[in-house]
Each structure stands twice: as C-alpha cells, then as structure tokens.
Design an enzyme around this catalytic site. Structure first.
Site, PDB file in Angstrom:
ATOM      1  CG  ASP A   1      47.518  30.715  49.137  1.00  0.00           C
ATOM      2  OD1 ASP A   1      47.166  31.781  48.610  1.00  0.00           O
ATOM      3  OD2 ASP A   1      48.561  30.610  49.798  1.00  0.00           O
TER       4      ASP A   1
ATOM      5  CD  GLU B   1      51.111  34.438  42.748  1.00  0.00           C
ATOM      6  OE1 GLU B   1      52.332  34.292  42.880  1.00  0.00           O
ATOM      7  OE2 GLU B   1      50.429  35.174  43.494  1.00  0.00           O
TER       8      GLU B   1
END
Length: 521
Positions: A17, A179
C-alpha cells in the site's frame, strides 16, 4: 525519451500500500507503506531517484499515536497516504481496529509527528487532496444505500472537522472492493484512481475523471490501467493500489503493490512496492507501464542514481538504539529489551506471552526481504526455571511460525525446533544442550523451504530440521496482508522469565537468488 533498466520491486519484503510525495525542497521523495500490527507504525522511506530507497523514520512512534492493544494479525494500520502542502507534511491512515481514520502532520518528516487528528469518515484507505485553498478528504466509504465506492467531504485541516456533507463520488468500473482512492488535479481535469478486485489475484488499478472534484466521474475507456491478471508470467501477481507522482523532469510514475510468487499461487514474502512508468493516451488518460504486465526487469526514464543508505546485513548491536529495520509486535514493553546492560549485545527478557499469543511477546524482528538468504544469531542464554526459552524465529503471524531455540524443561536445557500452522503443531527435534555454552542458531531460507541449524561454534553447525515456506504464505494463512518476518524472541511460556537472553549479533545475508519456476506444487 531514453529508457534505462531497473529492477522491481524497489522496496523488498512486506511493504504494501505505498504512497508517495515530493519533498518540500523538491530534491527527493518520501514514501510510506502499511504496517498493520507492527510497531513503530508507517515506515518512511526517502529517495532522490525513485528506485533506491532508504528507511529514514517511522511516522508513528508513540503509543499515544498508535494503540495496537490486542489487534489481530493484519489488523491495526491500513493503507497510509502522504502529502506535502506548503512545506508541511501530512500522513493519513486507518487504525482498522482502534479508532478509525486519522491524520498526523509535521514540518520535519525525519523528526516527530503530531498526535492523531481523527476524522469522522467511515471506511478505509483515506487520502486527501489540497486544491485551491480547500482540503478534500475521502476514502473507501459506501454510499448511503450501501453501494461500495469512494466518498468525500471537505475538512478543516487544522481540526479535522467536516466543512461539507459526505458525498458519494464513484463506484468504480464494476469490480469488487473499490478502494485506495487518490485524486490529482492535472490541467483542467480531476483524475480519480482506485484499486479494485481485492488485494489478491484479481487486483487492478482503474481511473476516472471529472472537470469538477465533486464529479460526476467518467471511467476510463482503457480500464484497468494496471493489472497482472491473466499474465503469461505468473512470477508477479496482485498489482494495483497505486499512487502517482511527477518527477523533476516532468515524467510520471506510479508506485504500487505487487506480489512475487515463491511458487505457483503462493508467496510468503508479502506484498512489496513496485515502480512503473506512467504514460498518457491521446485522449488524456493515464496508463501504468503501458498497460503491459509488470515484470522484475523494468525500464523507464530514470533520474540520476541516488546512493541510498542500505539496511545492515549484520547487526552487532553496538549502538544505544536499535537500527530502524527492527520492529516489535504491537506496543512493546521496552523494559524487556536492553542494549546497555551488556554492551555489544541485545538482551531480551521474556514475559509470560508466547509467539502464539495476541499481545506483545518479547520479539524483535525484521522483514524477510529475500527468498534466498541465511539468517544467523549468536545467543548466550542461561535459563533458570522450567519453561524459559529464547531463540530465533521466522513467522507470518501468531498462528503460522517456525522457531528454533533453547528451552529449560525438568531442570535440563534442550535445543528445540518447533512448527505451527494454525491448529497443526510439530516438534521437529529436541536435543540436550550444555547449559553454559553460547549457541549459534541459523535459518537458511530458500524459495521453497527453510533449513534450521545450530551449534556451539559458527563454523561447526548441524542441521536440526526443515520446514516448507508454503505454510508461511499469505494465501495459506488466509486473510493476511503482511509477510514473513525473522528475528529474536524470549518467553517464559506462561510466566514471567527471570533469565535474560543476550544476542551478540543477528545477520540476514542475501544469497544468489533462485528464479521463479512455474511449479504446480
């Protein structure tokens, strides 16, 4: 445009991420990644060429900033975003288990960061865009009718308070789990990029744009703009969750996650940070890596090479602070870790907690960055009461680990090698050892197995046993977003330990890396 070769991933070992921003002086870049249940939280890396990175700090180093009490594996901190605005740095993330979405700030990213400012926006993967005197805060937050997607509001950056209602922006291109949003104001357009498909083998990056930051957003006709789904080269999978950056030469890049497979469909190293060039279509859409599959050997218009400080291969524990590469499980009891009691050694004192427990057992660990490497430690440990144990371990979570160490049972000392894979336990060996002598403990890592060794001399070690890497893979463990760690531990196995284990050094040395083979096993 001259393209130069470089190798992915640019951050090895669990580093999922990623998010990136230019430094305030314009010379370099700061990059953050997820840390989940590990402490300190949110590793901060720096580079001036986007390829060579050095770990320079952690954003969240105080318990007041980061409460990880009893968070489960892959709980805790998810998906940070970093931005620099008018010389001040902001990082936002989600404490998935304790508190929700918040941000912190600093004027010196290598120093201390502020206490958390919580924001009343549900969901995960928050981000913000500074635009025209406004601060827009958004994340993976469903619409009022429950439709999954991206929602946004304007906030007061001084307080985190909402200045507008929350509005739904985009549901994505039709895949599950929209997302990881980021919005970029480029020219006359606002570009919204998101991850879709879940962070497993269906992962991808998609894009939409609008003339107005509030929408409506139109999806890119070339979606997905990044994916390794259906790749002919199964070595790299799960690409997505990107953040875009423009370099000093005007070239665009994406940092994003990818997963190097140890074998077909299995990887224990975890999600890593990759770098790919970004180009623009004739009608103004971004595409990552030319919409080609991402591979280890990559190429792009690189910046001049930067000499990044590398993490130590061998740590002799000669300083009064641990090197930045070391991490703890959840919030540690620092009284159990000592670099001053025996100069040149790291001393650990075990608590009642074991590696199996959800809590903060006495463990200090670092990411396994290489499929092929050897890890070695020298330990002096004189257990006094039954159950006292210390050694080294490689693990994914409290339910998936391998450990080799010295334990006292019935007044005798034993070398033990033990495995756990969820509800399967195995004691591979139990060998009587001398009480007074230091031990050399080793783990030889290869793509498909670990070999465990021990001895009284570094040059004379014996094999204690073997273990498959598959049982530390994220895919076997299930809902796991981290990766393999290795390090040192001490425990009293159910009661506080009186004896202390002194580690003279710990080494993680890469070996010549074997290449991926498309194995069905």
């Amino acid at each position: 445009m001259k393209l130069q070769a470089y190798e992915n991933p640019v951050l090895r070992g669990f580093s999922g991420d990623p998010s990136i921003c230019r430094s305030a002086d314009g010379r370099g870049y700061y990059l953050v990644t997820s840390s989940f249940e590990y402490f300190p939280g949110v590793p901060l890396h720096y580079s001036e060429d986007l390829v060579h990175w050095e770990l320079v700090n952690y954003v969240l180093k105080r318990r007041e900033q980061l409460d990880l009490t009893d968070v489960p594996p892959s709980g805790g901190l998810w998906a940070p975003t970093i931005r620099c605005h008018e010389g001040r740095y902001y990082m936002t993330t989600t404490n998935r288990t304790m508190g929700g979405n918040f941000y912190v700030w600093t004027d010196d990213p290598r120093g201390d960061w502020s206490d958390p400012v919580f924001v009343d926006l549900d969901g995960i993967d928050p981000s913000f865009t500074f635009d025209g005197g406004h601060v827009y805060y958004y994340g993976a937050c469903p619409a009022p009718d429950g439709t999954p997607g991206i929602s946004m509001m304007e906030i007061d950056i001084a307080t985190g308070k909402a200045l507008t209602d929350i509005r739904f922006l985009w549901a994505g291109s039709g895949n599950r789990s929209p997302e990881a949003p980021h919005i970029y104001h480029i020219g006359d357009w606002y570009y919204l990029t998101i991850a879709e498909g879940g962070t497993q083998f269906g992962h991808m990056e998609t894009a939409a744009r609008s003339r107005n930051i509030w929408g409506p957003y139109e999806g890119a006709p070339c979606n997905p703009i990044l994916t390794n789904v259906h790749t002919r080269n199964p070595e790299i999978q799960c690409t997505g969750h990107s953040d875009l950056i423009q370099d000093q030469n005007g070239n665009w890049w994406a940092v994003h996650i990818g997963l190097r497979m140890a074998q077909k469909y299995l990887s224990h190293i975890g999600r890593e940070t990759f770098l790919s060039p970004v180009s623009w279509t004739e009608d103004g859409w971004p595409v990552i890596n030319g919409r080609r599959w991402v591979e280890i050997e990559s190429a792009g218009p690189l910046l001049p090479a930067y000499e990044a400080k590398e993490e130590p291969v061998r740590d002799d524990f000669e300083g009064d602070q641990l090197e930045l590469c070391w991490n703890y499980l959840r919030n540690p009891d620092l009284s159990r870790y000592n670099l001053k009691e025996r100069p040149g050694c790291l001393t650990l004192r075990g608590s009642a907690l074991r590696l199996d427990d959800i809590g903060s057992p006495t463990v200090v660990c670092r990411r396994q960055k290489y499929f092929d490497c050897h890890m070695t430690a020298k330990m002096e440990f004189l257990p006094e009461q039954d159950g006292e144990e210390a050694g080294i371990a490689v693990f994914l979570s409290n339910e998936f680990y391998y450990k080799i160490g010295k334990r006292r049972e019935n007044g005798e000392d034993f070398l033990v090698l033990e495995k756990r894979a969820e509800d399967f336990y195995q004691q591979v060996c139990k060998i009587s050892v001398e009480h007074e002598k230091p031990l050399y403990l080793g783990i030889q890592a290869e793509r498909l197995r670990y070999t465990f060794r021990w001895g009284y001399e570094e040059s004379d070690v014996a094999i204690a046993g073997y273990a498959s890497t598959r049982f530390l893979s994220c895919e076997v463990a299930g809902r796991s977003f981290t990766g393999a760690f290795a390090g040192m531990y001490a425990t009293g196995n159910g009661r506080d330990s009186a004896a202390k284990a002194a580690f003279d050094f710990f080494e993680m040395k890469p070996d010549e890396e074997s290449r991926f083979a498309d194995l069905a096993t």
